[in-house]
Design an enzyme around this catalytic site. Structure first.
Site, PDB file in Angstrom:
ATOM      1  N   TYR A   1       0.841  -1.199   0.000  1.00  0.00           N
ATOM      2  CA  TYR A   1       0.000   0.000   0.000  1.00  0.00           C
ATOM      3  C   TYR A   1       0.875   1.248   0.000  1.00  0.00           C
ATOM      4  O   TYR A   1       1.952   1.262   0.616  1.00  0.00           O
ATOM      5  CB  TYR A   1      -0.850   0.072   1.288  1.00  0.00           C
TER       6      TYR A   1
ATOM      7  N   TYR B   1      -0.980  -9.331   0.942  1.00  0.00           N
ATOM      8  CA  TYR B   1      -0.359  -8.319   1.789  1.00  0.00           C
ATOM      9  C   TYR B   1      -0.026  -8.886   3.173  1.00  0.00           C
ATOM     10  O   TYR B   1      -0.912  -9.346   3.892  1.00  0.00           O
ATOM     11  CB  TYR B   1      -1.356  -7.150   1.896  1.00  0.00           C
TER      12      TYR B   1
ATOM     13  N   ARG C   1      -2.862 -11.174   4.055  1.00  0.00           N
ATOM     14  CA  ARG C   1      -4.223 -10.898   3.619  1.00  0.00           C
ATOM     15  C   ARG C   1      -4.409 -11.448   2.201  1.00  0.00           C
ATOM     16  O   ARG C   1      -3.582 -11.182   1.314  1.00  0.00           O
ATOM     17  CB  ARG C   1      -4.511  -9.385   3.597  1.00  0.00           C
TER      18      ARG C   1
ATOM     19  N   HIS D   1      -7.322  -8.408  -2.182  1.00  0.00           N
ATOM     20  CA  HIS D   1      -8.659  -7.822  -1.979  1.00  0.00           C
ATOM     21  C   HIS D   1      -8.663  -6.356  -2.394  1.00  0.00           C
ATOM     22  O   HIS D   1      -7.614  -5.713  -2.441  1.00  0.00           O
ATOM     23  CB  HIS D   1      -9.082  -7.942  -0.516  1.00  0.00           C
TER      24      HIS D   1
ATOM     25  N   HIS E   1     -10.709  -2.829  -1.237  1.00  0.00           N
ATOM     26  CA  HIS E   1     -11.635  -2.211  -0.276  1.00  0.00           C
ATOM     27  C   HIS E   1     -12.631  -1.335  -1.037  1.00  0.00           C
ATOM     28  O   HIS E   1     -12.241  -0.602  -1.958  1.00  0.00           O
ATOM     29  CB  HIS E   1     -10.867  -1.324   0.709  1.00  0.00           C
TER      30      HIS E   1
HETATM   31  O1  LIG Z   1      -6.731  -3.518   9.827  1.00  0.00           O
HETATM   32  C1  LIG Z   1      -5.656  -3.445   9.260  1.00  0.00           C
HETATM   33  O2  LIG Z   1      -4.636  -3.135   9.870  1.00  0.00           O
HETATM   34  C2  LIG Z   1      -5.566  -3.755   7.807  1.00  0.00           C
HETATM   35  C3  LIG Z   1      -4.371  -3.681   7.143  1.00  0.00           C
HETATM   36  C4  LIG Z   1      -4.323  -3.985   5.790  1.00  0.00           C
HETATM   37  C5  LIG Z   1      -5.436  -4.387   5.117  1.00  0.00           C
HETATM   38  O3  LIG Z   1      -5.432  -4.706   3.807  1.00  0.00           O
HETATM   39  C6  LIG Z   1      -6.610  -4.451   5.794  1.00  0.00           C
HETATM   40  O4  LIG Z   1      -7.681  -4.837   5.083  1.00  0.00           O
HETATM   41  C7  LIG Z   1      -6.687  -4.145   7.120  1.00  0.00           C
END
Ligand SMILES: O=C(O)c1ccc(O)c(O)c1
Length: 247
Positions: free
Chosen positions: A113, A152, A162, A165, A167
């Site tokens: 990210y 991730y 993760r 995905h 969001h």
């Molecule tokens: O809650 C979190 O810290 C968090 C971090 C990265 C992600 O991709 C996520 O969906 C949530």
């Protein structure tokens, strides 16, 4: 006071009771950060008065021409497999939800990210910010062009990854009606260890967060396509992270 078969009460007085099989609990021990983030006191009903329902709202005219195309927001082209993500937003009666703002955010193709606290050793892509927005058309339809996000690593538990995905944030007619959810890709091998995926009790509801590979809408020599419909309420509702909760 109205209660559900599971004994949950309509504490907000709205007549709406959160479906605890479809939506995740606000505090889910496996998803560690929820311990700090979830509300500790009962939620208060915020009556939708004129101020709440009239403003401020992002209208069609305020969207940039390329806001929906995450592959064309920089001078160069981002790394990764191009994908088209499209679908329809519907309400509990199956009716399309037109002219509604959808925002997305995601990791780049390598799974990083563009965020100050994300500094795992995967390069940032100078040509990819990972954010986009669009407004549903008169038939409730939306369409984004982006790259397929990578998995991730997020340290929530040992060797935590993760699943890939995207969001999604949806606004209704006012910012007070915001709903937040995530779209996942079919066949991802990481679901078994993901606390967010597993925080949804009902397996069928979990599957409503999966998009469908859509060969018909791929663009030859350019992009694969995935279709994902979002249902705001009712028996077919998409699981949402942020919602009125009556716990
Ligand atoms: O809650 C979190 O810290 C968090 C971090 C990265 C992600 O991709 C996520 O969906 C949530």
């Amino acid at each position: 006071m109205t209660t559900t078969p599971q004994g949950h009460e309509d504490r907000t007085g709205t007549g709406y009771i959160r479906d605890h099989e479809t939506h995740p609990p606000l505090d889910f021990p496996g998803y560690r950060s929820t311990a700090l983030r979830h509300p500790k006191r009962p939620l208060q009903l915020l009556p939708h008065l004129l101020t709440e329902v009239t403003g401020p709202l992002l209208g069609e005219g305020r969207l940039g021409e390329l806001d929906h195309d995450l592959t064309r927001q920089h001078e160069g082209e981002p790394q990764g497999q191009r994908i088209i993500v499209h679908g329809q937003v519907r309400d509990s009666d199956g009716q399309p939800v037109p002219h509604s703002l959808i925002e997305i955010w995601q990791a780049n193709a390598g799974g990083r990210y563009r965020h100050t606290v994300d500094n795992w050793p995967c390069p940032l892509d100078p040509n990819f910010s990972g954010v986009g927005r669009t407004i549903t058309d008169s038939d409730g339809r939306y369409r984004f062009v982006t790259v397929r996000p990578g998995a991730y690593p997020w340290k929530n538990h040992d060797n935590a990854w993760r699943p890939a995905h995207i969001h999604f944030s949806l606004f209704g007619r006012a910012f007070t009606q915001r709903l937040v959810t995530q779209m996942y890709f079919p066949g991802d091998p990481l679901f078994f260890q993901d606390p967010m995926w597993n925080s949804i009790p009902d397996e069928k509801a979990r599957e409503r967060m999966l998009c469908r590979f859509d060969y018909e809408n791929t663009e030859p020599e350019w992009a694969l396509a995935f279709e994902w419909d979002i249902v705001l309420r009712g028996r077919e509702a998409t699981p949402f992270e942020s919602e009125v909760d009556d716990d």
